[in-house]
Design an enzyme around this catalytic site. Structure first.
Site, PDB file in Angstrom:
ATOM      1  N   ARG A 163       7.377  -2.849 -13.507  1.00 45.65           N
ATOM      2  CA  ARG A 163       8.389  -3.685 -12.833  1.00 45.65           C
ATOM      3  C   ARG A 163       9.314  -4.392 -13.835  1.00 45.65           C
ATOM      4  O   ARG A 163       9.798  -5.489 -13.575  1.00 45.65           O
ATOM      5  CB  ARG A 163       7.726  -4.744 -11.944  1.00 45.65           C
ATOM      6  CG  ARG A 163       6.862  -4.210 -10.837  1.00 45.65           C
ATOM      7  CD  ARG A 163       7.669  -3.504  -9.759  1.00 45.65           C
ATOM      8  NE  ARG A 163       6.889  -3.337  -8.557  1.00 45.65           N
ATOM      9  CZ  ARG A 163       6.043  -2.349  -8.323  1.00 45.65           C
ATOM     10  NH1 ARG A 163       5.886  -1.388  -9.217  1.00 45.65           N
ATOM     11  NH2 ARG A 163       5.357  -2.293  -7.190  1.00 45.65           N
ATOM     12  N   SER A 241       5.944  -6.789  -2.005  1.00 46.50           N
ATOM     13  CA  SER A 241       4.948  -7.536  -2.793  1.00 46.50           C
ATOM     14  C   SER A 241       5.596  -8.815  -3.290  1.00 46.50           C
ATOM     15  O   SER A 241       6.595  -8.758  -3.995  1.00 46.50           O
ATOM     16  CB  SER A 241       4.516  -6.745  -4.027  1.00 46.50           C
ATOM     17  OG  SER A 241       3.903  -5.552  -3.656  1.00 46.50           O
ATOM     18  N   GLU A 337       6.679 -11.576  -8.074  1.00 48.11           N
ATOM     19  CA  GLU A 337       7.454 -10.403  -8.450  1.00 48.11           C
ATOM     20  C   GLU A 337       8.880 -10.571  -7.934  1.00 48.11           C
ATOM     21  O   GLU A 337       9.837 -10.060  -8.496  1.00 48.11           O
ATOM     22  CB  GLU A 337       6.829  -9.156  -7.807  1.00 48.11           C
ATOM     23  CG  GLU A 337       7.480  -7.889  -8.273  1.00 48.11           C
ATOM     24  CD  GLU A 337       7.356  -6.739  -7.288  1.00 48.11           C
ATOM     25  OE1 GLU A 337       7.265  -5.611  -7.753  1.00 48.11           O
ATOM     26  OE2 GLU A 337       7.377  -6.958  -6.080  1.00 48.11           O
TER      27      GLU A 337
HETATM   28  N1  EPU Z   1      -6.460  -5.502  -1.150  1.00 53.55           N
HETATM   29  C1  EPU Z   1      -7.266  -6.357  -0.423  1.00 53.55           C
HETATM   30  N2  EPU Z   1      -6.667  -7.197   0.482  1.00 53.55           N
HETATM   31  C2  EPU Z   1      -5.337  -7.213   0.683  1.00 53.55           C
HETATM   32  C3  EPU Z   1      -4.517  -6.353  -0.075  1.00 53.55           C
HETATM   33  C4  EPU Z   1      -5.104  -5.498  -0.983  1.00 53.55           C
HETATM   34  O1  EPU Z   1      -8.468  -6.365  -0.574  1.00 53.55           O
HETATM   35  O2  EPU Z   1      -4.885  -7.991   1.508  1.00 53.55           O
HETATM   36  C5  EPU Z   1      -7.095  -4.551  -2.077  1.00 53.55           C
HETATM   37  C6  EPU Z   1      -6.971  -3.139  -1.489  1.00 53.55           C
HETATM   38  O3  EPU Z   1      -8.072  -2.852  -0.669  1.00 53.55           O
HETATM   39  C7  EPU Z   1      -6.951  -2.270  -2.707  1.00 53.55           C
HETATM   40  C8  EPU Z   1      -6.281  -3.144  -3.746  1.00 53.55           C
HETATM   41  O4  EPU Z   1      -6.361  -4.485  -3.279  1.00 53.55           O
HETATM   42  O5  EPU Z   1      -8.257  -2.001  -3.143  1.00 53.55           O
HETATM   43  C9  EPU Z   1      -4.848  -2.725  -3.996  1.00 53.55           C
HETATM   44  O6  EPU Z   1      -4.099  -2.873  -2.843  1.00 53.55           O
HETATM   45  P1  EPU Z   1      -2.811  -1.972  -2.486  1.00 53.55           P
HETATM   46  O7  EPU Z   1      -2.957  -0.586  -3.009  1.00 53.55           O
HETATM   47  O8  EPU Z   1      -2.560  -2.160  -1.054  1.00 53.55           O
HETATM   48  O9  EPU Z   1      -1.637  -2.704  -3.207  1.00 53.55           O
HETATM   49  P2  EPU Z   1      -1.346  -3.032  -4.744  1.00 53.55           P
HETATM   50  O10 EPU Z   1      -1.898  -2.077  -5.706  1.00 53.55           O
HETATM   51  O11 EPU Z   1      -1.726  -4.420  -4.976  1.00 53.55           O
HETATM   52  C10 EPU Z   1       0.947  -2.025  -5.472  1.00 53.55           C
HETATM   53  C11 EPU Z   1       2.408  -2.389  -5.449  1.00 53.55           C
HETATM   54  C12 EPU Z   1       3.056  -2.082  -4.118  1.00 53.55           C
HETATM   55  C13 EPU Z   1       2.844  -0.620  -3.808  1.00 53.55           C
HETATM   56  C14 EPU Z   1       1.326  -0.371  -3.763  1.00 53.55           C
HETATM   57  C15 EPU Z   1       0.988   1.064  -3.494  1.00 53.55           C
HETATM   58  C16 EPU Z   1       2.601  -4.288  -6.973  1.00 53.55           C
HETATM   59  C17 EPU Z   1       2.832  -5.752  -7.093  1.00 53.55           C
HETATM   60  N3  EPU Z   1       2.575  -3.801  -5.737  1.00 53.55           N
HETATM   61  O12 EPU Z   1       0.258  -2.926  -4.646  1.00 53.55           O
HETATM   62  O13 EPU Z   1       4.448  -2.309  -4.270  1.00 53.55           O
HETATM   63  O14 EPU Z   1       3.445  -0.249  -2.581  1.00 53.55           O
HETATM   64  O15 EPU Z   1       0.759  -0.697  -5.044  1.00 53.55           O
HETATM   65  O16 EPU Z   1       1.194   1.808  -4.644  1.00 53.55           O
HETATM   66  O17 EPU Z   1       2.480  -3.597  -7.984  1.00 53.55           O
HETATM   67  C18 EPU Z   1       6.300  -3.777  -3.876  1.00 53.55           C
HETATM   68  O18 EPU Z   1       6.476  -3.771  -5.097  1.00 53.55           O
HETATM   69  O19 EPU Z   1       7.043  -4.427  -3.100  1.00 53.55           O
HETATM   70  C19 EPU Z   1       5.153  -3.036  -3.331  1.00 53.55           C
HETATM   71  C20 EPU Z   1       4.871  -3.085  -2.038  1.00 53.55           C
END
Ligand code: EPU
Length: 341
Positions: A163, A241, A337
């Site tokens: 990012r 996010s 972010e």
């Molecule tokens: N999780 C929870 N509770 C929640 C949310 C997530 O326990 O309320 C756990 C999930 O179960 C999972 C882990 O956290 O094991 C990761 O969650 P998830 O894959 O949903 O999201 P992330 O890795 O935190 C990132 C990006 C998103 C992108 C997703 C999918 C960032 C800040 N965010 O989220 O990007 O869509 O991966 O690749 O890097 C954005 O930038 O606006 C965005 C949505």
């Protein structure tokens, strides 16, 4: 060129903040932008926006908001394996992804349905489901907002990281991106290892027909996953996010894992570990909770939403409270972010 004064930004920020800009200028070509440069010194401060999907306006903007209306997608080269597509900064990002998928080209499909515009993909290095814009960006054309000079940045010049890019750091606010050229693959290699894509494909195609997946089926799988978890800004104001996933030293991660054996995490090449902020916030009990009209989304704790009529102060109060909880419970600092303006 369009120039408005005392202009409502409601349609230009997906959080749905009812704030105003002293000036709002939209240009539709490089030449129009270059003609505008001499006037800009008297219209400061400047803020160049894209789709407004990663912004939180704290108050009215006493300055000039610039927006590009440069569109168009054209093939500008390539070789036997790849095609170079040059897109105007104001193309809607997901329309660009849909175009690549219709052409059967690979590389953008995992970034389906991310809100925003092409220009912002290159500033923000948008990412999801194991892919980042930097993986397909070949070059970025930009115009200096000070001199009007045009400059082309190669991928390495953009200093991409999670990012992050040179346009958010050293050159912040100095250039307007006019076009981005992406290198897409004629022989797509599907990336289905991340975050439930395979499960979704099994649901769509059946386990025995996974081999028949195409860029189009992967795009559909990702659209389905995102629709399930992420709120649609058209009905519930949000900026995706709200927080970045924090990166912690390995020793700190191991201590956390001792206490929470199931903590999800991503190992980084440098030995540090990225922990999902969504999980940390969820563990603090914030999922689905609200402070006034600002809430933590009920299906993804990483996203803050405007339940209707939230003010910037409401969102900031909630953001602060969430950060404090995570710090208290885990000793980890999480940072927004979303760009605060
Ligand atoms: N999780 C929870 N509770 C929640 C949310 C997530 O326990 O309320 C756990 C999930 O179960 C999972 C882990 O956290 O094991 C990761 O969650 P998830 O894959 O949903 O999201 P992330 O890795 O935190 C990132 C990006 C998103 C992108 C997703 C999918 C960032 C800040 N965010 O989220 O990007 O869509 O991966 O690749 O890097 C954005 O930038 O606006 C965005 C949505």
């Amino acid at each position: 060129m369009k120039h408005y004064t005392d202009y409502s930004l409601l349609r230009h920020n997906t959080f749905g903040m009812d704030v105003r800009a002293s000036h709002f200028i939209e240009y539709s070509s490089e030449e129009e932008l270059q003609q505008l440069i001499p006037q800009l010194s008297s219209l400061q401060p400047l803020l160049h926006i894209g789709g407004g999907s990663n912004l939180l306006f704290r108050a009215d903007f006493e300055g000039t908001v610039l927006h590009s209306a440069i569109r168009g997608i054209t093939a500008v080269g390539g070789d036997t394996d790849t095609v170079l597509l040059r897109a105007g900064a104001a193309e809607v990002w997901d329309d660009f992804v849909a175009y690549t998928v219709r052409e059967g080209l690979g590389g953008a499909e995992n970034l389906s349905l991310i809100p925003g515009e092409v220009g912002a993909s290159a500033v923000q290095n948008i990412g999801a489901y194991g892919a980042e814009a930097k993986d397909i960006i070949d070059s970025v054309e930009a115009i200096s907002l000070r001199t009007g000079e045009k400059r082309t940045f190669g991928n390495a010049d953009c200093r991409y990281a999670y990012r992050q890019s040179i346009f958010k750091q050293e050159l912040k606010g100095q250039y307007a991106i006019t076009h981005v050229t992406y290198r897409l693959s004629r022989r797509p290699r599907l990336n289905t290892s991340y975050g439930g894509i395979r499960d979704q494909l099994v649901k769509m195609l059946g386990a025995d027909r996974l081999g028949q997946a195409t860029v189009a089926t992967v795009r559909q799988a990702i659209i389905d996953i995102r629709r399930e978890k992420l709120p649609d800004p058209a009905t519930l104001g949000n900026a995706g996010s709200f927080f970045m996933n924090p990166v912690v030293p390995r020793s700190q991660f191991l201590a956390l894992q001792q206490q929470y054996p199931d903590v999800p995490h991503y190992e980084l090449d440098d030995g540090r570990v990225k922990v999902p902020a969504g999980w940390l916030i969820d563990q603090c009990g914030w999922k689905g909770r609200n402070l006034g009209s600002a809430a933590v989304h009920s299906r993804q704790a990483l996203v803050l939403v405007n339940l209707g009529g939230a003010t910037p102060a409401d969102i900031l109060r909630l953001s602060d409270a969430v950060c404090q909880s995570v710090k208290q419970k885990f000793g980890i600092d999480i940072r927004p972010e979303v760009n605060f303006i």
